[in-house]
Design a protein around this motif. Structure first.
Motif, short mmCIF file in Angstrom:
data_model
loop_
_atom_site.label_atom_id
_atom_site.label_comp_id
_atom_site.label_asym_id
_atom_site.label_seq_id
_atom_site.Cartn_x
_atom_site.Cartn_y
_atom_site.Cartn_z
N ALA A 71 0.83 -1.21 0.00
CA ALA A 71 0.00 0.00 0.00
C ALA A 71 0.86 1.25 0.00
O ALA A 71 0.59 2.21 -0.73
N MET A 73 3.67 1.88 -1.24
CA MET A 73 4.24 2.22 -2.53
C MET A 73 3.26 2.94 -3.43
O MET A 73 3.63 3.86 -4.16
N VAL A 74 2.01 2.53 -3.38
CA VAL A 74 1.03 3.24 -4.21
C VAL A 74 0.79 4.63 -3.67
O VAL A 74 0.68 5.60 -4.41
N TRP A 75 0.73 4.74 -2.35
CA TRP A 75 0.47 6.05 -1.78
C TRP A 75 1.57 7.05 -2.14
O TRP A 75 1.32 8.22 -2.35
N VAL A 76 2.80 6.54 -2.23
CA VAL A 76 3.89 7.45 -2.58
C VAL A 76 3.63 8.10 -3.93
O VAL A 76 3.79 9.31 -4.10
N ILE A 77 3.19 7.29 -4.90
CA ILE A 77 2.99 7.93 -6.18
C ILE A 77 1.64 8.65 -6.28
O ILE A 77 1.46 9.50 -7.13
N ILE A 78 0.72 8.31 -5.40
CA ILE A 78 -0.53 9.08 -5.39
C ILE A 78 -0.27 10.47 -4.81
O ILE A 78 -0.83 11.47 -5.25
N ALA A 86 2.58 12.09 -4.88
CA ALA A 86 3.72 12.80 -5.48
C ALA A 86 3.31 14.19 -5.93
O ALA A 86 2.19 14.44 -6.36
N ASP A 114 4.55 16.23 -8.45
CA ASP A 114 4.39 16.58 -9.86
C ASP A 114 3.42 15.69 -10.61
O ASP A 114 2.67 16.14 -11.44
N TYR A 115 3.50 14.38 -10.31
CA TYR A 115 2.70 13.48 -11.15
C TYR A 115 1.72 12.66 -10.33
O TYR A 115 1.28 11.61 -10.74
N GLY A 116 1.43 13.12 -9.13
CA GLY A 116 0.57 12.34 -8.27
C GLY A 116 -0.90 12.47 -8.62
O GLY A 116 -1.37 13.50 -9.08
N LEU A 117 -1.62 11.38 -8.33
CA LEU A 117 -3.03 11.34 -8.64
C LEU A 117 -3.82 12.36 -7.83
O LEU A 117 -4.72 13.04 -8.34
N SER A 151 -3.61 15.80 -9.17
CA SER A 151 -4.34 15.92 -10.43
C SER A 151 -5.82 16.07 -10.18
O SER A 151 -6.49 16.90 -10.79
#
Lengths: 444, 289, 278
Positions: B118, B120-125, B127, B129-132, B135
């Protein structure tokens, strides 16, 4: 009720059987990942060599997965000459390597042979965790003069030898030719200084497109330590008793690098944490970056910048062209179960043959004299010579003191506060100096 | 069957658990306290007795107080949020609507995910510049590297992961409240929120009490998400670093097991105090029938 | 009459709306995980954000498996989970029965010793247990993952609560028949507490599967890690190659998800059960 229990039991039983099967064939055999680990089952090797000797597998642990193919090739070559000794190459990533080794050391479970770093050497040698090889050196089985520069002496403590130099590395300036061409700016060369670096980096930056001129990342060996040395500053005093981080020249160099972030010539620390700066260079988003010779294979593996990048020497500073030279060594555990076999492998690792393999596969610049050329030629389209050229004037990696493991681990955390803008660079540097001096005092 | 042989059976049946607990848990806990009074060298092979020195160093260390503050802040933000949200969803699920079992399954999913995955997904959510998240919200906030927001991001992740389990706990508690009580209240003219406040809530308090004890103990030990989501070189680390994280750093990265032991020993004390406090306060707000 | 019915419909509708909104938040990370795992590295960090991969590929999965010991992670996690589920349940059930149904000298003290460790935060144990494993030569082994957890104070506590609630008549009849305590335990008590046992199994399984800090500390070689710790290592190795990390994460989570979907009712009942006894 009973029926449901039965099905649960069967399910559990099936899971157990499966896991036993999978873990049962763990232990010494290779898993599917080590494609050319060179080891098959003991039966196969007996059939091949017709040996009456018992087959032994020793462990060789490294931290760079990019060098794994070359290390496995060396292991294969070794096993060909010594069919009863197989070598299992393990990769523990750098971030975890020393944590794991420091756990294994007191437990007596260090790998049979493993990579040693100058900074950690003293701790392991003084704790009697490494097997001394002094008598073998004196018997002439290994000649420490075969190795470049002073590398042979790094892995010596109190007159005892413990390690055989493996390679050396220096830092170079990688640059993206395409971005330079597009802007009509000449490539970096040996006339450049840090001011020019900053200037060109600004010119090449297009922040709105996510392209930056230079990756001013938070890094020591492949980062600002070179800046510091070039500017006449020190990381640590020559006698290893005092930190150099609070010297004005050091702080000035750090500030100049950080300035590039402020000038938007470089991505921010946060951006370079979200996406590693080297990855950014590999995707063509950075025009320039400092990187070590060991990383050449990594950069070369990028399809995006293939053929579009090259290496240049690091810029000159106010005082000199700063560069850090470091050399890894191979060492043996003092508590290994197969010391004779491990020594055979260690000796092989220090041989010209192993050096040649390392060079030809472009893994690293071997320490063995005369073999460096093969490395330079391993990728003829790149100007790899800059690494060898810079070795002569480079400053050795500031390891070699008992306190190094402690201050080095804490340095990045303090500096990241400065790099992220939470505290000023000067404050961060002074805090590091304070911390280092404390660590040095504690380690006495 | 005389009592002597009954005793024999009893001892045999408790033996594995008792011995296992004493050897692998009780003794280590005592040893940890002992470790806090030593200074070790050579990767732990040589030990010197130094008395309170580690604790003195600890209490003079500004970082320790910051870590303590961070841990307590996390507890204070995480526990009430989880309880409130879990109760909220439990109440909704207790209503007679279709598809309850489907919702229960979906809400339980985060619990079944491992923290590492979990995180790891939160890190990119999260983020910048490119996080969900950015956006969707149209913002450009550095959720996990800005010290103003990092703690809240961690709390959000924690609550996300904890709702499933706790919602079910509270749901079970809700379903234990006898219908006749509600019917009696309705006859008296109580509706909706009033019903909730006067009947549901008081009778739910034992469950809430149990939940809060467990959540507090877990929250004080927060480590996984800091290790995986924030990380060592994150600028925001000092504003979220917990005591357990500091323990890990000191024991396993700086090789100072004694200082690390001192930290967790203090954590043990804090836990005992917090739990004791909660038990004392029990009388004030928990209703037992 | 009609007014009341449609008011109920309205409130049901609102309830569904809220629950669906919550459900989306619960599930969103999974969806994002799966989507990202099929993207290229550049797509994963693209600005502006790219939701669907242009050409979904299994590249990330291949990389994750090739470069790390995924099969080993699975095997080790399974092994550890099995040992940490089956044995604690058996041992705890036995002990819980004895504490609940037999009056014997020292039972209070023994029980207190066992549950006193429940109060202690886990990290207190790590360093001493690590040193113990070191002395036993068990550092960096699969055995070290589970050996300390063959017993579970928590399960003992929970099961004892349940045993306390069983009526005495059955037991007394069995005693008159000449059964010893273990026989009573096995043939009479166990079947009665089967739902409690399932609850404990599930809680232990979940906890063991997700455990991170201990495997991280005790094991270093890739083939001795569990899925959790292995994933953390993946981050060290692949840095910001997010699709690979997501692929790894998804592969780690799948078995538990599958198990969960199959045994959902048991899972949820198990949790609810432990709540009532807590």
């Amino acid at each position: 009720m009973i029926m449901r229990k039965k099905s649960a039991t069967t399910a559990v039983g099936a899971l157990l059987a499966a896991s036993l099967a999978l873990t049962g064939c763990g232990g010494n055999s290779n898993d599917g990942n080590n494609a050319n680990g060179g080891a098959s089952s003991p039966e196969a090797s007996k059939a091949a060599g017709g040996d009456s000797q018992k087959s032994v597998t020793i462990s060789y642990t490294i931290w760079d997965k990019n060098q794994q193919p070359a290390m496995e090739a060396i292991a294969d070559a070794f096993t060909k000459q010594n069919p009863n000794i197989k070598v299992k190459v393990d990769v523990i990533p750098w971030g975890d390597y020393w944590t794991k080794m420091s756990a294994a050391a007191p437990a007596g479970t260090l790998p049979d042979v493993f990579w040693m770093h100058g900074g950690q050497f003293i701790k392991y040698a003084s704790g009697q965790f490494l097997e001394p090889i002094t008598d073998k050196v004196q018997a002439g089985e290994i000649d420490l003069n075969n190795y470049a520069a002073n590398l042979g002496s790094i892995y010596t403590l109190d007159g005892q030898n413990y390690g055989i130099p493996k390679d050396f590395d220096t830092i170079g300036l990688a640059y993206n030719k395409e971005l330079f061409d597009q802007a009509g700016i000449p490539y970096p060369d040996d006339t450049w200084d840090y001011a020019k670096l900053a200037e060109v980096a600004k010119q090449l930056s297009q922040p709105d497109k996510g392209i930056y001129g230079f990756g001013a990342k938070l890094d020591t060996q492949a980062g600002y330590w070179n800046d510091i040395l070039a500017n006449g500053g020190h990381i640590i005093s020559d006698d290893m008793t005092k930190s150099g981080y609070d010297e004005p020249a050091t702080i000035e160099a750090l500030q100049a690098r950080y300035q590039m972030i402020l000038d938007k010539a470089s991505p921010t620390h946060q951006q370079m944490t979200d996406t590693d700066a080297v990855e950014m260079f590999k995707s063509g988003k950075l025009a320039m970056i400092f990187d070590g010779s060991w990383d050449n294979g990594n950069l070369a593996s990028s399809e995006i910048i293939q053929g579009k990048y090259d290496w240049a020497p690091l810029p000159k500073g106010k005082v000199k062209r700063g560069n850090i030279i470091n050399g890894l060594g191979n060492v043996m555990s003092a508590k290994g179960k197969h010391k004779e076999e491990s020594w055979q492998f260690l000796k092989f690792l220090g041989s010209k043959e192993a050096a040649d393999i390392t060079a030809q596969m472009g893994a690293a610049i071997p320490a063995f004299n005369g073999t460096q050329d093969a490395w330079v030629k391993s990728k003829p389209e790149l100007n790899l010579k800059v690494f060898i050229d810079q070795a002569a004037d480079a400053t050795p990696y500031p390891s070699g003191s008992k306190s190094y493991p402690v201050w080095f681990a804490k340095e990045s955390e303090i500096m990241s506060q400065a790099w992220g803008g939470a505290i000023s660079v000067e404050e961060g540097a002074k805090k590091v100096a304070e911390m280092m001096n404390q660590a040095i005092a504690d380690a006495k | 069957m005389n009592s002597k042989s009954r005793y024999a059976w009893a001892y045999m049946m408790i033996a594995p658990t008792l011995i296992g607990t004493l050897v692998f848990w009780f003794y280590p806990a005592v040893y940890s306290i002992y470790l806090g009074f030593l200074k070790s060298e050579n990767f732990g092979l040589v030990n010197h007795w130094v008395g309170w020195a580690n604790y003195e160093r600890l209490f003079k260390d500004a970082e320790f107080w910051q870590n303590l503050r961070n841990t307590m802040l996390y507890v204070v933000l995480f526990v009430p949020s989880t309880i409130v949200l879990s109760t909220f969803f439990a109440v909704l699920l207790n209503a007679k609507i279709k598809g309850r079992s489907v919702y229960r399954v979906i809400y339980f999913l985060p619990q079944v995910t491992m923290a590492a995955a979990a995180a790891m997904v939160w890190v990119i959510i999260f983020a910048q510049d490119y996080g969900l998240l950015n956006s969707v919200l149209g913002t450009h906030v550095a959720w996990i590297s800005d010290k103003r927001f990092a703690m809240y991001a961690l709390v959000a992740v924690g609550v996300w992961g904890a709702i499933g389990f706790n919602m079910l706990l509270i749901l079970a508690g809700l379903q234990g409240i006898p219908r006749p009580l509600y019917e009696a209240a309705e006859l008296d003219g109580a509706v909706g929120f009033r019903k909730f406040r006067s009947i549901t809530l008081p009778l739910l308090t034992p469950t809430l009490f149990f939940t809060s004890i467990v959540l507090v103990i877990g929250a004080t030990q927060i480590f996984d998400s800091i290790y995986l989501i924030i990380g060592k070189t994150n600028v925001a680390l000092p504003s979220v670093r917990s005591l357990v994280y500091a323990y890990y750093q000191n024991s396993f990265i700086y090789y100072d097991q004694n200082y690390g032991a001192a930290i967790v020993n203090v954590l043990l004390l804090i836990n005992l105090i917090l739990t004791g406090f909660q038990f004392l306060m029990q009388k004030k707000w928990v209703v037992y029938d | 009459m009609g007014g009341a019915a449609s008011a109920k419909q309205r409130s049901n509708f609102i309830i569904h709306l809220i629950l669906i909104a919550g459900a989306v938040i619960m599930v969103l990370p999974f969806i994002w995980m799966i989507l990202t795992s099929f993207k290229t590295t550049t797509e994963a960090t693209q600005i502006p954000i790219k939701i669907f991969p242009a050409e979904p590929s299994f590249r990330a999965y291949a990389d994750a498996i090739k470069q790390s010991s995924f099969l080993h992670y699975y095997a080790n996690t399974l092994m550890a989970a099995f040992m940490k589920t089956v044995f604690p349940v058996i041992f705890s059930a036995m002990a819980a029965f004895a504490f609940a149904r037999i009056r014997f000298p020292g039972s209070g003290l023994c029980f207190f010793l066992i549950i006193s460790v429940m109060m202690v935060p886990n990290p207190v144990f790590y360093t001493p247990q690590y040193l113990m494993m070191s002395n036993l030569g068990l550092v960096n082994t699969v055995t070290a993952l589970w050996i300390a957890s063959l017993v579970s104070p928590f399960a003992t506590f929970l099961l004892r609560q349940f045993f306390l609630g069983i009526s005495k008549e059955l037991e007394e009849a069995a005693v008159l028949d000449g059964c010893n305590p273990f026989q009573i335990f096995r043939h009479i008590m166990l079947p009665l507490v089967s739902s409690a046992l399932v609850a404990v199994v599930i809680i232990q399984l979940l906890w063991s599967w997700n455990e991170l800090q201990w495997p991280l500390i005790i094991n270093s070689s890739p083939e001795k890690l569990t899925l959790s710790a292995g994933l953390a290592t993946l981050v060290s190795m692949f840095g910001t190659d997010y699709p690979v990390l997501m692929a790894g994460a998804f592969m780690a989570v799948v078995p538990m998800l599958v198990l969960f979907f199959i045994f959902q009712r048991r899972f949820i009942e198990g949790v609810a059960f432990s709540a009532s006894k807590g």
